[in-house]
Scaffold this motif. Structure first.
Motif, PDB file in Angstrom:
ATOM      1  N   ASP A  70      43.370  26.444  72.954  1.00  0.00           N
ATOM      2  CA  ASP A  70      44.004  26.256  71.638  1.00  0.00           C
ATOM      3  C   ASP A  70      43.896  24.814  71.145  1.00  0.00           C
ATOM      4  OD1 ASP A  70      44.741  28.936  71.353  1.00  0.00           O
ATOM      5  OD2 ASP A  70      46.545  28.624  72.572  1.00  0.00           O
ATOM      6  N   GLY A  71      42.763  24.196  71.406  1.00  0.00           N
ATOM      7  CA  GLY A  71      42.508  22.840  70.916  1.00  0.00           C
ATOM      8  C   GLY A  71      43.046  21.742  71.809  1.00  0.00           C
ATOM      9  N   ALA A  72      43.683  22.098  72.925  1.00  0.00           N
ATOM     10  CA  ALA A  72      44.235  21.084  73.825  1.00  0.00           C
ATOM     11  C   ALA A  72      43.163  20.466  74.723  1.00  0.00           C
ATOM     12  CB  ALA A  72      45.341  21.696  74.692  1.00  0.00           C
ATOM     13  N   TYR A  73      41.989  21.113  74.794  1.00  0.00           N
ATOM     14  CA  TYR A  73      40.897  20.616  75.635  1.00  0.00           C
ATOM     15  C   TYR A  73      40.273  19.366  75.018  1.00  0.00           C
ATOM     16  CZ  TYR A  73      36.145  20.397  77.519  1.00  0.00           C
ATOM     17  OH  TYR A  73      34.958  19.973  78.062  1.00  0.00           O
ATOM     18  N   GLU A  74      40.064  18.355  75.841  1.00  0.00           N
ATOM     19  CA  GLU A  74      39.372  17.149  75.398  1.00  0.00           C
ATOM     20  C   GLU A  74      38.216  16.902  76.364  1.00  0.00           C
ATOM     21  OE1 GLU A  74      41.941  13.804  74.947  1.00  0.00           O
ATOM     22  OE2 GLU A  74      43.378  14.885  73.705  1.00  0.00           O
ATOM     23  N   GLY A  75      37.024  17.003  75.844  1.00  0.00           N
ATOM     24  CA  GLY A  75      35.849  16.816  76.676  1.00  0.00           C
ATOM     25  C   GLY A  75      34.621  17.214  75.890  1.00  0.00           C
ATOM     26  N   PRO A  76      33.473  17.243  76.536  1.00  0.00           N
ATOM     27  CA  PRO A  76      32.248  17.641  75.837  1.00  0.00           C
ATOM     28  C   PRO A  76      32.368  19.048  75.267  1.00  0.00           C
ATOM     29  CG  PRO A  76      31.761  16.747  78.016  1.00  0.00           C
ATOM     30  CD  PRO A  76      33.236  16.914  77.939  1.00  0.00           C
ATOM     31  N   ARG A  77      31.719  19.254  74.130  1.00  0.00           N
ATOM     32  CA  ARG A  77      31.858  20.529  73.424  1.00  0.00           C
ATOM     33  C   ARG A  77      30.960  21.629  73.989  1.00  0.00           C
ATOM     34  NH1 ARG A  77      31.160  21.602  66.881  1.00  0.00           N
ATOM     35  NH2 ARG A  77      31.258  23.863  67.035  1.00  0.00           N
ATOM     36  N   TYR A  78      29.700  21.315  74.312  1.00  0.00           N
ATOM     37  CA  TYR A  78      28.724  22.346  74.683  1.00  0.00           C
ATOM     38  C   TYR A  78      28.391  22.300  76.169  1.00  0.00           C
ATOM     39  CZ  TYR A  78      28.165  22.649  69.675  1.00  0.00           C
ATOM     40  OH  TYR A  78      28.412  22.790  68.329  1.00  0.00           O
ATOM     41  N   ALA A  79      28.242  23.495  76.739  1.00  0.00           N
ATOM     42  CA  ALA A  79      27.870  23.601  78.148  1.00  0.00           C
ATOM     43  C   ALA A  79      26.941  24.793  78.336  1.00  0.00           C
ATOM     44  CB  ALA A  79      29.111  23.774  79.021  1.00  0.00           C
ATOM     45  N   ALA A  80      26.114  24.713  79.362  1.00  0.00           N
ATOM     46  CA  ALA A  80      25.320  25.850  79.811  1.00  0.00           C
ATOM     47  C   ALA A  80      25.945  26.324  81.119  1.00  0.00           C
ATOM     48  CB  ALA A  80      23.866  25.455  80.022  1.00  0.00           C
ATOM     49  N   VAL A  81      26.242  27.614  81.184  1.00  0.00           N
ATOM     50  CA  VAL A  81      26.851  28.198  82.377  1.00  0.00           C
ATOM     51  C   VAL A  81      25.874  29.228  82.939  1.00  0.00           C
ATOM     52  CG1 VAL A  81      28.805  29.506  83.283  1.00  0.00           C
ATOM     53  CG2 VAL A  81      29.166  27.837  81.457  1.00  0.00           C
ATOM     54  N   SER A  82      25.578  29.109  84.219  1.00  0.00           N
ATOM     55  CA  SER A  82      24.611  30.001  84.857  1.00  0.00           C
ATOM     56  C   SER A  82      25.221  30.673  86.076  1.00  0.00           C
ATOM     57  CB  SER A  82      23.376  29.222  85.309  1.00  0.00           C
ATOM     58  OG  SER A  82      22.838  28.493  84.247  1.00  0.00           O
ATOM     59  N   HIS A  83      24.692  31.838  86.400  1.00  0.00           N
ATOM     60  CA  HIS A  83      25.084  32.538  87.619  1.00  0.00           C
ATOM     61  C   HIS A  83      23.847  32.697  88.490  1.00  0.00           C
ATOM     62  CE1 HIS A  83      28.361  33.641  84.879  1.00  0.00           C
ATOM     63  NE2 HIS A  83      29.092  33.568  85.969  1.00  0.00           N
ATOM     64  N   LEU A  84      23.988  32.284  89.727  1.00  0.00           N
ATOM     65  CA  LEU A  84      22.865  32.297  90.666  1.00  0.00           C
ATOM     66  C   LEU A  84      23.135  33.287  91.801  1.00  0.00           C
ATOM     67  CD1 LEU A  84      22.313  28.441  91.029  1.00  0.00           C
ATOM     68  CD2 LEU A  84      21.321  29.995  89.338  1.00  0.00           C
ATOM     69  N   LEU A  85      22.064  33.805  92.366  1.00  0.00           N
ATOM     70  CA  LEU A  85      22.158  34.743  93.484  1.00  0.00           C
ATOM     71  C   LEU A  85      21.223  34.297  94.598  1.00  0.00           C
ATOM     72  CD1 LEU A  85      22.931  37.528  94.797  1.00  0.00           C
ATOM     73  CD2 LEU A  85      20.963  38.474  93.558  1.00  0.00           C
ATOM     74  N   SER A  86      21.754  34.277  95.803  1.00  0.00           N
ATOM     75  CA  SER A  86      20.930  34.070  96.993  1.00  0.00           C
ATOM     76  C   SER A  86      20.748  35.426  97.660  1.00  0.00           C
ATOM     77  CB  SER A  86      21.592  33.094  97.962  1.00  0.00           C
ATOM     78  OG  SER A  86      20.872  33.072  99.184  1.00  0.00           O
ATOM     79  N   VAL A  87      19.528  35.941  97.595  1.00  0.00           N
ATOM     80  CA  VAL A  87      19.226  37.209  98.255  1.00  0.00           C
ATOM     81  C   VAL A  87      19.233  36.998  99.767  1.00  0.00           C
ATOM     82  CG1 VAL A  87      17.502  39.048  98.498  1.00  0.00           C
ATOM     83  CG2 VAL A  87      17.880  37.980  96.269  1.00  0.00           C
ATOM     84  N   THR A  88      18.771  35.851 100.196  1.00  0.00           N
ATOM     85  CA  THR A  88      18.709  35.526 101.622  1.00  0.00           C
ATOM     86  C   THR A  88      20.091  35.558 102.270  1.00  0.00           C
ATOM     87  OG1 THR A  88      16.787  34.114 101.229  1.00  0.00           O
ATOM     88  CG2 THR A  88      17.988  33.773 103.296  1.00  0.00           C
ATOM     89  N   HIS A  89      21.069  34.900 101.630  1.00  0.00           N
ATOM     90  CA  HIS A  89      22.415  34.789 102.214  1.00  0.00           C
ATOM     91  C   HIS A  89      23.421  35.768 101.611  1.00  0.00           C
ATOM     92  CE1 HIS A  89      21.136  31.205 104.335  1.00  0.00           C
ATOM     93  NE2 HIS A  89      20.760  30.643 103.196  1.00  0.00           N
ATOM     94  N   ASN A  90      23.010  36.502 100.567  1.00  0.00           N
ATOM     95  CA  ASN A  90      23.883  37.455  99.881  1.00  0.00           C
ATOM     96  C   ASN A  90      25.163  36.786  99.378  1.00  0.00           C
ATOM     97  OD1 ASN A  90      24.751  39.897  98.814  1.00  0.00           O
ATOM     98  ND2 ASN A  90      25.732  40.517 100.733  1.00  0.00           N
ATOM     99  N   TRP A  91      24.976  35.701  98.595  1.00  0.00           N
ATOM    100  CA  TRP A  91      26.124  35.076  97.942  1.00  0.00           C
ATOM    101  C   TRP A  91      25.757  34.602  96.551  1.00  0.00           C
ATOM    102  CZ3 TRP A  91      26.639  31.366 102.629  1.00  0.00           C
ATOM    103  CH2 TRP A  91      25.617  30.425 102.639  1.00  0.00           C
ATOM    104  N   ARG A  92      26.795  34.367  95.752  1.00  0.00           N
ATOM    105  CA  ARG A  92      26.622  34.011  94.342  1.00  0.00           C
ATOM    106  C   ARG A  92      27.320  32.698  94.048  1.00  0.00           C
ATOM    107  NH1 ARG A  92      25.308  38.765  91.174  1.00  0.00           N
ATOM    108  NH2 ARG A  92      25.139  40.532  92.573  1.00  0.00           N
ATOM    109  N   LEU A  93      26.857  32.059  92.954  1.00  0.00           N
ATOM    110  CA  LEU A  93      27.440  30.789  92.539  1.00  0.00           C
ATOM    111  C   LEU A  93      27.348  30.662  91.024  1.00  0.00           C
ATOM    112  CD1 LEU A  93      28.479  27.872  93.320  1.00  0.00           C
ATOM    113  CD2 LEU A  93      26.066  27.187  93.311  1.00  0.00           C
ATOM    114  N   ARG A  94      28.404  30.150  90.430  1.00  0.00           N
ATOM    115  CA  ARG A  94      28.386  29.831  89.000  1.00  0.00           C
ATOM    116  C   ARG A  94      28.205  28.316  88.880  1.00  0.00           C
ATOM    117  NH1 ARG A  94      33.198  31.263  87.899  1.00  0.00           N
ATOM    118  NH2 ARG A  94      32.702  33.370  87.267  1.00  0.00           N
TER     119      ARG A  94
END
Length: 199
Positions: A70-94
């Motif tokens: 609700d406008g209380a955030y102060e910081g950079p406006r734009y971001a790229a968010v990605s989701h990654l998958l490790s098939v080898t270890h069967n885990w994910r990361l954002r």
């Protein structure tokens, strides 16, 4: 699941060190925030380091934080968010990386690391105006070439700026200012005293 997250979290802290600006564990997921200056380097490490082995990018999306909390955030406006998958270890990361300049958001392209990022970066460019430096073919992917602006930005008007239609006289598609007329959005049961014969 907890043990797997513990293992991944420890590996990320050990391998990335101070290149990880922030690592948050919440709701059974890990979110890694990266400084834009080391984005491409960290992406390569995430893919190539055997302890991490994130071979696949599942998705990448642009984000506009201008109205966040609700406008209380102060910081950079734009971001790229990605989701990654490790098939080898069967885990994910954002992973999340913020562009330094709100007026002209630029991030490094990760298409040399994960070729699947190609169309995702084009979509973030089209919808948010984020430029991905090093992308081989950065152009609009969802809107028309003559489209003005970036429709997912929080300050973009809901009706848009222009509309296109076929003109039978000119026998071609033309652009014109939006002609949407305002309409009554109050339900009839509220605005009409005798609606449905109840009174």
């Amino acid at each position: 699941m907890t043990q797997k997250l513990d293992t991944l979290q420890a590996a990320l802290q050990r391998v990335l060190g101070d290149r990880a600006a922030q690592l948050v564990r919440e709701r059974g997921e890990l979110t890694l925030t990266i400084n834009h200056l080391v984005y491409a380097d960290v992406a390569r490490t995430l893919r190539d380091h055997p302890e991490l082995a994130f071979e696949q990018m599942i998705d990448l999306c642009g984000m506009d934080y201008s109205g966040y909390k609700d406008g209380a955030y102060e910081g950079p406006r734009y971001a790229a968010v990605s989701h990654l998958l490790s098939v080898t270890h069967n885990w994910r990361l954002r992973i999340c990386v913020f562009a330094a300049d709100d007026d002209f958001p630029v991030l490094a392209s990760v298409t040399p690391v994960w070729s699947g990022a190609n169309w995702f970066e084009r979509e973030a460019f089209d919808m948010y105006g984020m430029v991905f430096d090093g992308h081989a073919d950065l152009r609009r992917i969802l809107t028309d070439y003559g489209f003005i602006g970036h429709p997912m930005r929080k300050d973009f008007p809901v009706t848009g700026h222009v509309e296109m239609r076929y003109d039978p006289e000119q026998k071609r598609v033309i652009y014109q200012p939006v002609t949407i007329e305002p309409r009554e959005i109050t339900p009839r049961i509220i605005r009409e005293d005798n609606y449905g014969g109840l009174h």
